[in-house]
Design a protein around this motif. Structure first.
Motif, mmCIF file in Angstrom:
data_model
loop_
_atom_site.group_PDB
_atom_site.id
_atom_site.type_symbol
_atom_site.label_atom_id
_atom_site.label_comp_id
_atom_site.label_asym_id
_atom_site.label_seq_id
_atom_site.Cartn_x
_atom_site.Cartn_y
_atom_site.Cartn_z
ATOM 1 N N ASP A 189 44.218 19.262 13.945
ATOM 2 C CA ASP A 189 45.246 20.289 13.812
ATOM 3 C C ASP A 189 46.648 19.787 14.289
ATOM 4 O O ASP A 189 46.800 18.928 15.146
ATOM 5 C CB ASP A 189 44.810 21.575 14.393
ATOM 6 C CG ASP A 189 43.660 21.842 13.934
ATOM 7 O OD1 ASP A 189 43.666 22.703 12.819
ATOM 8 O OD2 ASP A 189 42.688 22.189 14.908
ATOM 9 N N LYS A 190 47.561 20.649 14.002
ATOM 10 C CA LYS A 190 49.174 20.461 14.628
ATOM 11 C C LYS A 190 49.496 22.033 14.830
ATOM 12 O O LYS A 190 49.273 22.707 14.381
ATOM 13 C CB LYS A 190 49.977 19.754 13.544
ATOM 14 C CG LYS A 190 51.280 19.548 13.934
ATOM 15 C CD LYS A 190 52.194 19.122 12.684
ATOM 16 C CE LYS A 190 51.910 17.599 12.235
ATOM 17 N NZ LYS A 190 52.669 17.210 10.916
ATOM 18 N N SER A 192 53.140 24.125 15.891
ATOM 19 C CA SER A 192 54.467 24.151 15.665
ATOM 20 C C SER A 192 55.120 25.371 16.625
ATOM 21 O O SER A 192 54.603 26.530 16.525
ATOM 22 C CB SER A 192 55.176 24.451 14.143
ATOM 23 O OG SER A 192 54.762 23.172 13.541
ATOM 24 N N THR A 220 55.135 15.316 17.230
ATOM 25 C CA THR A 220 55.661 14.623 16.061
ATOM 26 C C THR A 220 56.879 14.961 15.483
ATOM 27 O O THR A 220 57.336 14.095 14.583
ATOM 28 C CB THR A 220 54.301 14.847 14.996
ATOM 29 O OG1 THR A 220 54.276 16.649 15.066
ATOM 30 C CG2 THR A 220 52.851 14.718 15.485
ATOM 31 N N ASP A 239 57.080 20.064 16.832
ATOM 32 C CA ASP A 239 55.481 19.857 16.521
ATOM 33 C C ASP A 239 55.013 19.157 17.274
ATOM 34 O O ASP A 239 55.349 18.032 17.800
ATOM 35 C CB ASP A 239 55.621 19.403 14.854
ATOM 36 C CG ASP A 239 56.477 20.393 14.085
ATOM 37 O OD1 ASP A 239 56.428 21.656 14.354
ATOM 38 O OD2 ASP A 239 56.710 19.852 12.752
ATOM 39 N N GLU A 241 50.827 17.539 17.917
ATOM 40 C CA GLU A 241 49.159 17.332 17.671
ATOM 41 C C GLU A 241 48.193 18.678 18.569
ATOM 42 O O GLU A 241 48.553 18.372 19.999
ATOM 43 C CB GLU A 241 48.492 16.007 17.982
ATOM 44 C CG GLU A 241 49.309 15.158 16.942
ATOM 45 C CD GLU A 241 48.929 13.509 16.869
ATOM 46 O OE1 GLU A 241 48.050 13.369 17.946
ATOM 47 O OE2 GLU A 241 49.184 12.700 16.061
ATOM 48 N N SER A 268 49.623 27.064 14.544
ATOM 49 C CA SER A 268 48.584 26.013 14.550
ATOM 50 C C SER A 268 47.908 25.713 13.200
ATOM 51 O O SER A 268 47.254 27.000 12.717
ATOM 52 C CB SER A 268 47.508 25.962 15.499
ATOM 53 O OG SER A 268 48.144 26.050 16.873
ATOM 54 N N GLN A 271 46.533 19.248 9.807
ATOM 55 C CA GLN A 271 47.356 18.112 9.680
ATOM 56 C C GLN A 271 47.145 17.687 8.155
ATOM 57 O O GLN A 271 45.832 17.705 7.709
ATOM 58 C CB GLN A 271 47.157 17.107 10.603
ATOM 59 C CG GLN A 271 47.488 17.372 12.036
ATOM 60 C CD GLN A 271 47.969 15.976 12.730
ATOM 61 O OE1 GLN A 271 48.906 15.328 12.494
ATOM 62 N NE2 GLN A 271 46.901 15.760 13.529
#
Length: 277
Positions: A189-190, A192, A220, A239, A241, A268, A271
């Motif tokens: 996941d990522k 922001s 990122t 952003d 990880e 979340s 990715q």
């Protein structure tokens, strides 16, 4: 089953991105304005909105960032696709010298500047989107051409005169999928966020970033935007990880919250996988 809106009309790169969305879709609905598209999710006219957020050549889509700041929506997915531009015109056109006008979105025109300067002796016009440009050419005379997505040629009965006319082959756009609810953890996941430093002092941004660095959370992307107050006041889009539910990320976000004026979790989400053309 979701109703998914995208920046239209049909034939845009955003439509391509919407088709790559990993959710189950009942209907794709084109909107010709990003603000109207995002507001449609807020008003529950649609379930998801697919919007561009950044391009590898030209950076952030600032309107999308501003809308993320304004509305209480979550990023639930992202899609990254290659952007390849083509020159489209009526079937009867066979020679570039027959063209007097070329039209496209300003970003597409900028990304194909070398081709335009070298191969076209045309008046250059702008459109709201590449697909809008293609629609205009479909209704115009045979001395008009559009720059855009070659997939759109089939929608509007046009021919592709040239493919891959962009100046840079490494041209990618990242799109995000917006919804009212948040996304569960997937394991890849990522996350922001948006935040604003409490005041302008030496090391203000460092104090925020170190909370992630000391927990080995990989950032990122960092994007700054004016806070629209005093000169020198900025907000930061970050952003990184990982998923918001992970313990080290919860701790980092909790500590950041203590040292900033405000913080907003944008979501979340899984990715993206790079989508080859």
């Amino acid at each position: 089953m979701s109703r998914v809106g995208y920046l239209g009309p049909k034939g845009t790169f955003t439509e391509m991105a919407a088709e790559e969305y990993r959710g189950t879709v009942a209907e794709y609905i084109p909107y010709c304005d990003i603000k109207v598209l995002v507001k449609a999710v807020v008003d529950e006219k649609i379930d998801r909105a697919v919007v561009p957020i950044e391009n590898s050549l030209q950076g952030a889509v600032t309107l999308t960032l501003d809308l993320l700041l304004k509305y209480d929506l979550k990023i639930v997915d992202e899609v990254i696709i290659p952007i390849t531009h083509s020159l489209l015109a009526a079937d009867v056109v066979t020679d570039l010298d027959d063209l007097d006008h070329v039209v496209s979105h300003p970003q597409a025109l900028a990304q194909c500047r070398a081709f335009i300067d070298e191969h076209l002796n045309c008046n250059v016009h702008t459109a709201d989107s590449t697909a809008d440009a293609i629609k205009r050419v479909a209704k115009a005379g045979p001395n008009w051409a559009a720059i855009g997505n070659y997939h759109a040629a089939d929608y509007y009965d046009l021919s592709v005169l040239r493919n891959d006319i962009q100046d840079n082959e490494e041209n990618w756009t990242r799109f995000v999928v917006l919804a009212k609810e948040d996304s569960p953890q997937t394991g890849d996941d990522k996350t922001s966020i948006i935040c604003s430093p409490r005041d302008d002092h030496p090391g203000a941004l460092y104090e925020i970033l170190k909370e992630f660095a000391q927990r080995e959370i990989n950032l990122t992307r960092i994007e700054s935007r004016p806070a629209r107050k005093m000169i020198g006041d900025y907000i930061f889009f970050i952003d990184f990880e990982g998923h918001r539910s992970e313990e080290n990320i919860q701790l980092a976000l909790s500590n950041v919250e203590e040292i900033v004026a405000w913080i907003k979790l944008l979501g979340s989400y899984p990715q993206a996988e790079i989508q080859a053309d």
